[in-house]
Structures are given as C-alpha cells and as structure tokens.
Design an enzyme around this catalytic site. Structure first.
Site, PDB file in Angstrom:
ATOM      1  N   GLU A   1     -16.900   0.465  46.420  1.00  0.00           N
ATOM      2  CA  GLU A   1     -17.201   0.538  48.321  1.00  0.00           C
ATOM      3  C   GLU A   1     -16.511   1.389  48.638  1.00  0.00           C
ATOM      4  O   GLU A   1     -14.634   1.555  48.760  1.00  0.00           O
ATOM      5  CB  GLU A   1     -16.443  -0.700  49.038  1.00  0.00           C
ATOM      6  CG  GLU A   1     -17.096  -2.156  47.677  1.00  0.00           C
ATOM      7  CD  GLU A   1     -18.163  -2.310  48.557  1.00  0.00           C
ATOM      8  OE1 GLU A   1     -18.558  -1.767  49.607  1.00  0.00           O
ATOM      9  OE2 GLU A   1     -19.253  -3.004  48.414  1.00  0.00           O
TER      10      GLU A   1
ATOM     11  N   CYS B   1     -13.848   2.073  56.743  1.00  0.00           N
ATOM     12  CA  CYS B   1     -15.003   2.246  56.545  1.00  0.00           C
ATOM     13  C   CYS B   1     -16.414   1.987  57.176  1.00  0.00           C
ATOM     14  O   CYS B   1     -17.460   2.871  57.401  1.00  0.00           O
ATOM     15  CB  CYS B   1     -15.194   1.984  55.017  1.00  0.00           C
ATOM     16  SG  CYS B   1     -15.530   0.769  55.173  1.00  0.00           S
TER      17      CYS B   1
HETATM   18  P1  NAP Z   1      -7.645   6.277  48.391  1.00  0.00           P
HETATM   19  O1  NAP Z   1      -7.305   7.076  48.546  1.00  0.00           O
HETATM   20  O2  NAP Z   1      -8.721   6.170  47.668  1.00  0.00           O
HETATM   21  O3  NAP Z   1      -7.640   4.566  47.772  1.00  0.00           O
HETATM   22  C1  NAP Z   1      -7.482   3.508  47.412  1.00  0.00           C
HETATM   23  C2  NAP Z   1      -6.610   3.357  46.180  1.00  0.00           C
HETATM   24  O4  NAP Z   1      -6.398   4.137  44.999  1.00  0.00           O
HETATM   25  C3  NAP Z   1      -5.151   2.888  46.295  1.00  0.00           C
HETATM   26  O5  NAP Z   1      -4.723   1.831  46.009  1.00  0.00           O
HETATM   27  C4  NAP Z   1      -4.486   4.035  46.102  1.00  0.00           C
HETATM   28  O6  NAP Z   1      -3.537   4.118  45.158  1.00  0.00           O
HETATM   29  C5  NAP Z   1      -6.097   4.540  44.698  1.00  0.00           C
HETATM   30  N1  NAP Z   1      -5.761   5.874  44.167  1.00  0.00           N
HETATM   31  C6  NAP Z   1      -5.690   7.245  44.646  1.00  0.00           C
HETATM   32  N2  NAP Z   1      -5.944   7.662  43.743  1.00  0.00           N
HETATM   33  C7  NAP Z   1      -6.148   6.690  42.960  1.00  0.00           C
HETATM   34  C8  NAP Z   1      -6.151   6.796  40.784  1.00  0.00           C
HETATM   35  N3  NAP Z   1      -6.266   8.785  40.285  1.00  0.00           N
HETATM   36  N4  NAP Z   1      -6.719   6.310  40.404  1.00  0.00           N
HETATM   37  C9  NAP Z   1      -6.686   5.027  40.167  1.00  0.00           C
HETATM   38  N5  NAP Z   1      -6.070   4.552  41.914  1.00  0.00           N
HETATM   39  C10 NAP Z   1      -6.227   6.086  42.746  1.00  0.00           C
HETATM   40  O7  NAP Z   1      -8.288   5.521  49.596  1.00  0.00           O
HETATM   41  P2  NAP Z   1      -6.954   5.227  51.353  1.00  0.00           P
HETATM   42  O8  NAP Z   1      -7.014   6.227  51.514  1.00  0.00           O
HETATM   43  O9  NAP Z   1      -6.833   4.097  50.273  1.00  0.00           O
HETATM   44  O10 NAP Z   1      -8.222   4.349  51.740  1.00  0.00           O
HETATM   45  C11 NAP Z   1      -9.459   4.705  52.859  1.00  0.00           C
HETATM   46  C12 NAP Z   1     -10.573   5.229  52.261  1.00  0.00           C
HETATM   47  O11 NAP Z   1     -11.629   3.627  51.470  1.00  0.00           O
HETATM   48  C13 NAP Z   1     -11.731   5.633  53.261  1.00  0.00           C
HETATM   49  O12 NAP Z   1     -12.394   6.487  52.446  1.00  0.00           O
HETATM   50  C14 NAP Z   1     -12.664   4.633  53.665  1.00  0.00           C
HETATM   51  O13 NAP Z   1     -13.678   4.710  53.871  1.00  0.00           O
HETATM   52  C15 NAP Z   1     -12.730   3.761  51.941  1.00  0.00           C
HETATM   53  N6  NAP Z   1     -12.621   2.525  52.363  1.00  0.00           N
HETATM   54  C16 NAP Z   1     -13.938   1.627  51.614  1.00  0.00           C
HETATM   55  C17 NAP Z   1     -14.515   0.379  52.008  1.00  0.00           C
HETATM   56  C18 NAP Z   1     -15.266   0.143  51.753  1.00  0.00           C
HETATM   57  O14 NAP Z   1     -15.743  -1.456  51.967  1.00  0.00           O
HETATM   58  N7  NAP Z   1     -16.262   0.524  51.224  1.00  0.00           N
HETATM   59  C19 NAP Z   1     -13.702  -0.069  52.872  1.00  0.00           C
HETATM   60  C20 NAP Z   1     -12.014  -0.033  52.998  1.00  0.00           C
HETATM   61  C21 NAP Z   1     -11.949   1.352  52.614  1.00  0.00           C
HETATM   62  P3  NAP Z   1      -2.385   5.082  45.915  1.00  0.00           P
HETATM   63  O15 NAP Z   1      -1.910   3.856  46.807  1.00  0.00           O
HETATM   64  O16 NAP Z   1      -1.202   4.016  45.215  1.00  0.00           O
HETATM   65  O17 NAP Z   1      -2.397   6.332  45.800  1.00  0.00           O
END
Ligand code: NAP
Length: 481
Positions: A255, A289
């Site tokens: 997602e 998102c």
């Molecule tokens: P993110 O930076 O991609 O982080 C999401 C998760 O991934 C966090 O738990 C983060 O942990 C982890 N993560 C980061 N780098 C990683 C790696 N190298 N390996 C494994 N895990 C890793 O996203 P965000 O800033 O938290 O959230 C915003 C994004 O989520 C936006 O793009 C939004 O559109 C998307 N989103 C999508 C949906 C949907 O249903 N489509 C819903 C909500 C949000 P850490 O925090 O420890 O870095």
C-alpha cells in the site's frame, strides 16, 4: 512535556512471544506539537527481531488450526475493548502523530472497525467445488493461512494501518510481527496490549520497534520462516522492499504513495465541491495517502471554488491536536513540516501564487493551510506527494484534457470526481486510472471496501472481502469423485 497525559496502558517494551521485553538501548518518541519527549521505548536489534520471528513461527502451529469461530471471537473482543477505551487510542494518536483530535478519534474508530469486520470475515473463508469441463476430474479449491506475516506501517495512521493488517492476518490464521514507524510506535504498542487482553495467545502478535528498520527488515525478510510481507508506506521504500522480497519470491502486499487528483467538472455544485475538498484535503492535515494532492477546476468555477475554499480554510483553528478545540494539528515532525514549506517555495519560484489561509503557531511542527493558484500541470506541486495542508489549483477548459492531466502520474491510489450528478461522475470515474474513486464526496475509506492502488500506488487490496486473501494461500486438489 506531555508524558503525564499518556494512557497508563501504554507499553514501552518489545512484544515478543507474549512477553514485554525491555531493551538495553532506547528510542525517544517526540510530541510534534510541544517537541517534548513522550516516552522512551525499546530499540530492537536484529537478534531481537529474529526472536520475534521464532515466536511467530512457533505460535503458527496452533493458531493456524484454532477454529475460525474462536479466532473471530477474540477479534470481536479486541473491537469491544478498543471501543470502550477509544479515548486512550485517540489520545495516543493525537500526541505522537500531532493530528487534530477529531481526526485522531476518526482514525481510532476506523481502526477498531477492522477488528469487527474481520471477526465477521474469519468464519466465512470459502473453498470451491466444481467439475472440470470434460468431467475427467473434480476441482476442489481450499484456502489456508499463508504463515508468518511481517508488517511494516507508516506514521500517518498509526492505529488503522496496524489493525488493517493485523485483523485480516489473525482472522486468516496467520501470526504476525509488526514494525510500526519510528515517529508513532506508541499506538501500535497499545493495540498490542488490547489484543493480549482480548485473548490472543502468546507469540501470535509480536511488535518490534527499532531505529534500524533497514537491517532489521532485511534479516526478517531473508528468514525462511517468514511467508509474507505486508507494507504500507512510501513508493520509494516499497520498491526497495520488493527487491528484497524478490530474492525469496515472497508474497508481498504493498500500500504505497498517492498523488490524488480532485476534479471539479463544469456544472458542479461548488458548495458541495468545497465541502468535499475540505475533507479530501484536510483530513489528517493533508498527511494521508488518499489526500487530494492536485485540484483541476473548470474555468467557469475556478474563481468561486478558490474563494470559497480559501474562506473555509481560514476558519480552521490551528494548535495541538490533543486540544479538542483545534481543527488542524501539527505535522508529524519539524522535518516533515519543512519538506512541505520547501515544496511551496519551489512552486512560487515556478510562478505559482501561494496564499496562507491563516497563521500557524510558531513553536512546534505547525503549518498554516495554503491555497496555491496559477499552478501549471507538470509543475512541482502536481508531481510530488505534498502530504500537508496545501491545495494547488490548476484551471482547465476541456474535460478530456482534465482527465488526461489527472491520469498523468505514476501513482494510482484514489481520485475525486465532482460532477453535476452521480451519473456523469461514474462515467468519468471509469476513465480514472486509480484503484478507488470518490464521486461527489470527499472520502472513500471503509473497512468493508477494498482499499488499494493501481500503478505505483501498490499491489493487492486491504479491507473488504479481498483483505483476508492477502493472508491466505489458495490450494487446488484434483480428485476423481
Ligand atoms: P516510509 O518512509 O516509506 O516509511 C514507512 C515504514 O517503512 C516505516 O515503518 C519505516 O520505518 C519503514 N522503513 C523505512 N525505510 C525502510 C527500509 N529500508 N526497510 C524497511 N522498512 C523501512 O513512509 P512514511 O513517511 O512513514 O509514510 C508516508 C507514506 O506512506 C506516503 O507515501 C503515503 O502515501 C504512504 N501511505 C500509503 C497508504 C496506503 O494505504 N496506500 C497509507 C498510508 C500511507 P522508520 O519509521 O523506522 O523509518
């Protein structure tokens, strides 16, 4: 410091095999409104993460054969507990994420609903029986739980993104390791203790918090005891993880990010469109998102729409989310706030006119809502996921052009279509390249509906009838009957 207001039921350790483990190293959780420290929590090492895999793997043996009715009743109890303590959940969300109380409460209830919906789905997992067309055999199809599920969630919906994964996984008979985002781990830990009290056996749900997401996740995904990854977050990290899961041909549900267009077509009732825009843009302060990211407004309506939207935004009270009088809380961090301000700066240097609709408090990660006029399709604000209360407006004269511009993105999560009536809205919705379309309304999410995106917004669907299938493996038996 807001520490005194944390619910007393908020754990601060790692949940592994039914034990809340304290770690030597700690992580601080920050309140983005006050910038004070809310709590110090566990910081898992790779070894501790692999202990969680061991616990989930062991628990799978019994949980996968626990009668569906029993699993359903536990999930239903989790819903009841969550609803009876919903203020605690909303408090945690408002404190660690910063969003306004109304949004935090909306999310808490939405999150609890996944436990209710999937408690109902647990006992409705179907199989199939039919004859092959030439009658040489019988085709029986069965579903079985896929195994240990690794779940990674983002900071913008700390409760709902966790329950949207945990509820279907548990309903299907899978066990789980959940890794919440570094900014918002407390809500996930709180959900963990709710599940414990609801009767989820030790090891079925494990929660690890860590500052080493990369190495920890890589170790978990390389472990042959793990059967599936369910990720919600940015497309950038999603792609990184897909490369890792490809190594083991692991089933992956993704997602990812969005860049939702919001169309206001000729003949639309502008008041209704503004009402929808306030929800589609401002829910969660724009950190969703599904947030409307770019507004395409017909030239005959653009002045009226922009003026009324600006007026509605100016009425919002900005301040700490935990204070129920505020309509717009803080962004999750100063870093996220500054990213949004940078995007506004780039838009201005491209010739757009950004106007703040009110003034934000100076201390804390606050930002005022902005309307940005004279935006060109293809410019910074239309290409990037803004994730904040900024509304870029592009004027169009030809509907087909507007649809082309709306689809001109690598994302495809959701679109918003405002039209003179629902018939026209559906006609346009069928041309939108997105997994979801909200027609003449500002919100689509519902636990009973399939949530997910096309193109680079993801793979698979969560919620609805589809959600449980992300955690089930289909098996076919050929037999002569
Ligand atoms: P993110 O930076 O991609 O982080 C999401 C998760 O991934 C966090 O738990 C983060 O942990 C982890 N993560 C980061 N780098 C990683 C790696 N190298 N390996 C494994 N895990 C890793 O996203 P965000 O800033 O938290 O959230 C915003 C994004 O989520 C936006 O793009 C939004 O559109 C998307 N989103 C999508 C949906 C949907 O249903 N489509 C819903 C909500 C949000 P850490 O925090 O420890 O870095």
């Amino acid at each position: 410091m807001s520490a005194a207001t944390l619910p007393t039921t908020t754990p601060n350790g790692l949940l592994i095999g039914g034990v809340w483990l304290q770690t030597a190293d700690k992580l601080d959780v920050i309140d983005p409104a006050s910038l004070g420290t809310l709590a110090s929590i566990g910081n898992a090492t790779v070894d501790e993460a692999l202990q969680a895999v061991g616990a989930a793997h062991e628990a799978f043996t019994t949980w996968s054969v626990t009668p569906a009715r029993q699993r359903a009743e536990i999930l239903r109890r989790a819903f009841d507990i969550m609803m009876s303590e919903i203020d605690d959940c909303a408090t945690l969300i408002a404190l660690e994420n910063g969003k306004a109380w109304r949004d935090a409460m909306g999310e808490a209830v939405y999150a609890a609903e996944f436990f209710r919906w999937f408690s109902e789905e647990a006992s409705r997992i179907e199989g199939g029986f039919r004859y092959a067309p030439n009658r040489d055999k019988t085709i029986i199809t069965d579903h079985r739980p896929i195994g240990v599920a690794y779940m990674i969630t983002p900071w913008n919906f700390p409760a709902a993104m966790a329950t949207r994964k945990l509820a279907p996984a548990l309903a299907a008979g899978c066990t789980a390791i959940l890794k919440p985002a570094g900014e918002t781990p407390l809500t996930a830990l709180w959900v963990g203790q709710v599940l414990e009290r609801a009767g989820v056996p030790a090891g079925v749900v494990n929660i690890i918090t860590t500052s080493k997401s990369g190495p920890v996740s890589e170790a978990i995904l390389s472990d042959p005891r793990v059967a599936t990854l369910s990720f919600t977050g940015s497309t950038y990290v999603g792609k990184l993880l897909l490369k890792q899961t490809a190594e083991r041909v692991l089933v992956s549900s993704m997602e990812l990010g969005g860049n939702a267009p919001f169309l206001v077509l000729e003949g639309t009732d502008v008041d209704k469109a503004v009402e929808g825009a306030m929800v589609a843009k401002m829910r969660n302060g724009g950190s969703a998102c599904t947030a409307a990211n770019r507004f395409y407004v017909h030239e005959s309506l653009v002045e009226e729409f922009s003026t009324k939207f600006h007026t509605a935004l100016s009425g919002l009270k900005i301040g700490p989310g935990i204070d129920q009088a505020n309509d717009l809380g803080a962004m999750v961090s100063i870093k996220e706030r500054d990213k949004i301000l940078e995007l506004i700066g780039e838009a201005e240097s491209e010739g757009a006119a950004a106007v703040a609709a009110s003034t934000a408090p100076v201390d804390g990660a606050f930002i005022a809502p902005y309307i940005v006029r004279d935006v060109k399709h293809g410019s910074t604000l239309t290409k990037n996921e803004i994730f904040g209360p900024v509304a870029p407006i592009v004027t169009f004269s030809d509907q087909d052009d507007a649809i082309k511009m709306a689809n001109d993105t690598e994302y495809g999560l959701i679109s918003y279509v405002f039209a003179k009536d629902n018939g026209e809205g559906i006609k346009v919705a069928r041309q939108m390249e997105s997994g979801m379309v909200a027609i003449n309304r500002g919100i689509a999410s519902d636990p009973a509906a399939p949530f997910g995106g096309m193109k680079e917004s993801g793979l698979g669907r969560e919620g609805g009838f589809a959600g449980i299938h992300e955690f089930l493996e289909k098996q076919y038996f050929a037999v002569d009957l």
